[in-house]
Design a protein around this motif. Structure first.
Motif, PDB file in Angstrom:
ATOM      1  N   GLU B 318       0.843  -1.195   0.000  1.00  0.00           N
ATOM      2  CA  GLU B 318       0.000   0.000   0.000  1.00  0.00           C
ATOM      3  C   GLU B 318       0.882   1.250   0.000  1.00  0.00           C
ATOM      4  OE1 GLU B 318      -3.199  -0.150   2.994  1.00  0.00           O
ATOM      5  OE2 GLU B 318      -2.722   1.984   3.358  1.00  0.00           O
ATOM      6  N   ALA B 321       2.391   1.814  -3.367  1.00  0.00           N
ATOM      7  CA  ALA B 321       1.427   2.265  -4.383  1.00  0.00           C
ATOM      8  C   ALA B 321       1.296   3.787  -4.389  1.00  0.00           C
ATOM      9  CB  ALA B 321       0.071   1.617  -4.153  1.00  0.00           C
ATOM     10  N   GLN B 322       1.793   4.432  -3.334  1.00  0.00           N
ATOM     11  CA  GLN B 322       1.743   5.896  -3.258  1.00  0.00           C
ATOM     12  C   GLN B 322       2.943   6.526  -3.975  1.00  0.00           C
ATOM     13  OE1 GLN B 322      -0.391   8.498  -3.074  1.00  0.00           O
ATOM     14  NE2 GLN B 322      -1.224   7.533  -1.275  1.00  0.00           N
ATOM     15  N   ASP B 323       3.757   5.728  -4.628  1.00  0.00           N
ATOM     16  CA  ASP B 323       4.959   6.222  -5.289  1.00  0.00           C
ATOM     17  C   ASP B 323       4.615   7.043  -6.539  1.00  0.00           C
ATOM     18  OD1 ASP B 323       7.988   5.697  -4.960  1.00  0.00           O
ATOM     19  OD2 ASP B 323       7.687   5.453  -7.108  1.00  0.00           O
TER      20      ASP B 323
END
Lengths: 364, 364
Positions: B318, B321-323
């Motif tokens: 998770e 995925a914020q990259d």
């Protein structure tokens, strides 16, 4: 008929489309998107009017739309509002290829453009200006910014949109005061370097103020052509682009001095242009009849031609010294050699004083 | 002897100077300034060591220096710190031609560069990196940013400095932990596309860790040459520049998951490169001996090779995925075809799981 003005910036040319019913025609937008996903930034005034048709049109093409609604007004052109955009984008995991769309006036356009410039170091950006001021001026040329308590537009970036969609239908819902404010920037183009346009405006101002659509489209196109030409030649304002700031050094002082949002930007620019005209007269460039002509056309548009005193000349000058056009402590002013011919120069103290005396309301 | 590496970015080429006693030689700086005025941004750790000689050297040439001192640490790489810079610049009326100088490590460089990118829509900027990490990596190439609670470096700009001054004298005061963290990025260059340099590092790591100045200058120059080449070819990271993020998608998840500043950036990158190596092994590219070689050289530099679990694989993914390297919901990873040959690709769930299992400490 949709009019097209090309902004020929070398590294990132783009089109301005001017016409009717553009908001609901998403084809032109969708063809530019690197992924079928957008985030539309608007405010509480504009969103209820135009968000739905835009979203419907985009969704019909399979484009996922995130909506970000901010409070309305210049006083919200702040870090805090910018952060609301960032929070919303990150919460929804907007990506580098997600396109930001500004749907609104100058404040929304400036903030959304700045958000696009800095979110993940830059994402694509489209302007849909819904006010006259944004359509003729702020949406074109890539100046984006937020205000700081110590100065207007002090934090921002040069960041070009990929498209500007100016739908003149959206002017029909514009309040009179906002419409007049936009007309200040229209008149500005005539004063800077287009005396023919200035004369055309003087002839057609009644029709424009009655919001005649053909005249409006004509005026918006002419303003965009002028701005596109100036911006293409000097994107980062190292020279002639500064002419577009006629009336703005005085005007920014009024906006900051009164508190952002008390005067509309266009109102402050109108009063600022009168000050610039008086200053140009003090320098011996303009004659009384020229200054009166400037005042007359602004009055026809119901714009203020008398500036607030802001507590006196000393305070007024202090506020102007916070401008971006300051070099080694000296303010660069935009002045008029004649109507339709602006230049960048300095003002002796005496000319500033004389302009403030002539154009400011008497101090109480 | 001062080494010079040219960064050949088309619109804004600049030099990296690597040598000794550079901080007190202001000539090279002053020749680049558009006005004899700078604002130097540093932190409470670096300023007491290096501010005085820099300021003395600049003032001796008649340059007016404003000093802006921020708290030290990754957790201060925030909106709030950026605002402190803006407030200080506006209070002192810094102008469009005032040059910002970053004196410090990666955090100071990233924040000062971003401040320079957005103050009055952009002012000139010089990097004086004082940590190994900043000298070999973050000060070169124009990536600037601040963190957001929802992701590292999520808000920023591509904005090139006009000069980078890497004074290896400043490495003498660097704490061991910071020195090791910088070595993670040094090793990264070997792993990405320079197997010869990787072998050189394996031979010379003892001398480098003993801070042998000749070896250090050699390593810094090689890293800067590699980075300059990659950045000049792809300034805005539309392609190969992403290779420089080897270990960073995993690493950013560690930094965000642990809380910014708990692990140093270089430490997180080290553990992240081990994860990338295991993932590359899961894909069949690397063999066990390759992964062990990566672990061995990182261990020699006292860097962590075991990642925190961050509460389990689901949470780890998770955070990743914020990259910024996410396209249509899919994370682009930097992986190794072999040691010294990185590529951009996707990872099947199973390979991520297998890497996390191999490289993360056991969940409690």
């Amino acid at each position: 008929m949709t009019r097209v003005v090309r902004v020929d910036i070398a590294h990132a040319p783009y089109d301005i489309l001017i016409g009717k019913n553009l908001l609901s025609v998403a084809d032109r937008i969708s063809s530019l998107l690197p992924q079928p996903r957008v985030a539309i930034v608007s405010n509480t005034t504009v969103a209820p009017l135009y968000m739905q048709p835009l979203v419907a049109s985009l969704e019909a093409q399979g484009i996922v739309c995130q909506q970000i609604i901010l409070p309305d007004g210049e006083k919200y052109k702040t870090w805090e509002s910018l952060n609301l955009i960032m929070d919303a984008l990150l919460t929804e995991r907007a990506e580098r290829k997600t396109t930001l769309i500004a749907l609104g006036g100058g404040v929304i356009g400036d903030m959304t453009g700045f958000a696009a410039a800095i979110y993940q170091r830059g994402v694509p950006f489209i302007q849909i200006p819904t006010t006259l001021l944004a359509q003729v001026d702020s949406s074109v040329g890539g100046k984006t910014a937020i205000n700081h308590p110590l100065g207007k537009n002090m934090i921002g970036a040069f960041y070009q949109p990929r498209l500007v969609l100016a739908d003149i239908d959206s002017l029909s819902t514009l309040p009179d005061r906002e419409f007049s404010a936009g007309m200040a920037e229209v008149i500005k183009y005539g004063l800077i370097d287009d005396p023919e346009f200035l004369a055309w405006l003087e002839v057609n101002m009644d029709g424009l103020m009655a919001r005649d659509e053909v005249l409006l489209a004509e005026a918006i196109e002419r303003c965009c052509q002028n701005k596109a030409r100036i911006v293409a030649a000097d994107e980062k304002e190292t020279g002639q682009r500064a002419l577009l700031n006629l009336g703005h050094t005085f005007g920014h002082a009024i906006e900051a001095g009164m508190g952002y949002g008390v005067w509309l930007h266009g109102e402050a620019v109108a009063a600022g242009m009168v000050l610039a005209a008086y200053a140009s007269q003090a320098l011996g460039h303009l004659i009384t009849q020229d200054v009166e002509r400037v005042i007359a056309i602004l009055k026809k548009t119901k714009l203020p031609v008398v500036s607030p005193s802001l507590g006196g000349a000393a305070r007024f000058k202090e506020l102007m010294a916070q401008d971006k056009k300051v070099d080694a402590g000296r303010i660069k002013f935009i002045l008029l050699r004649q109507l339709g011919e602006a230049y960048i120069g300095e003002l002796p103290e005496s000319a500033i004083d004389s302009a403030l005396l002539a154009a400011c309301e008497a101090d109480k």
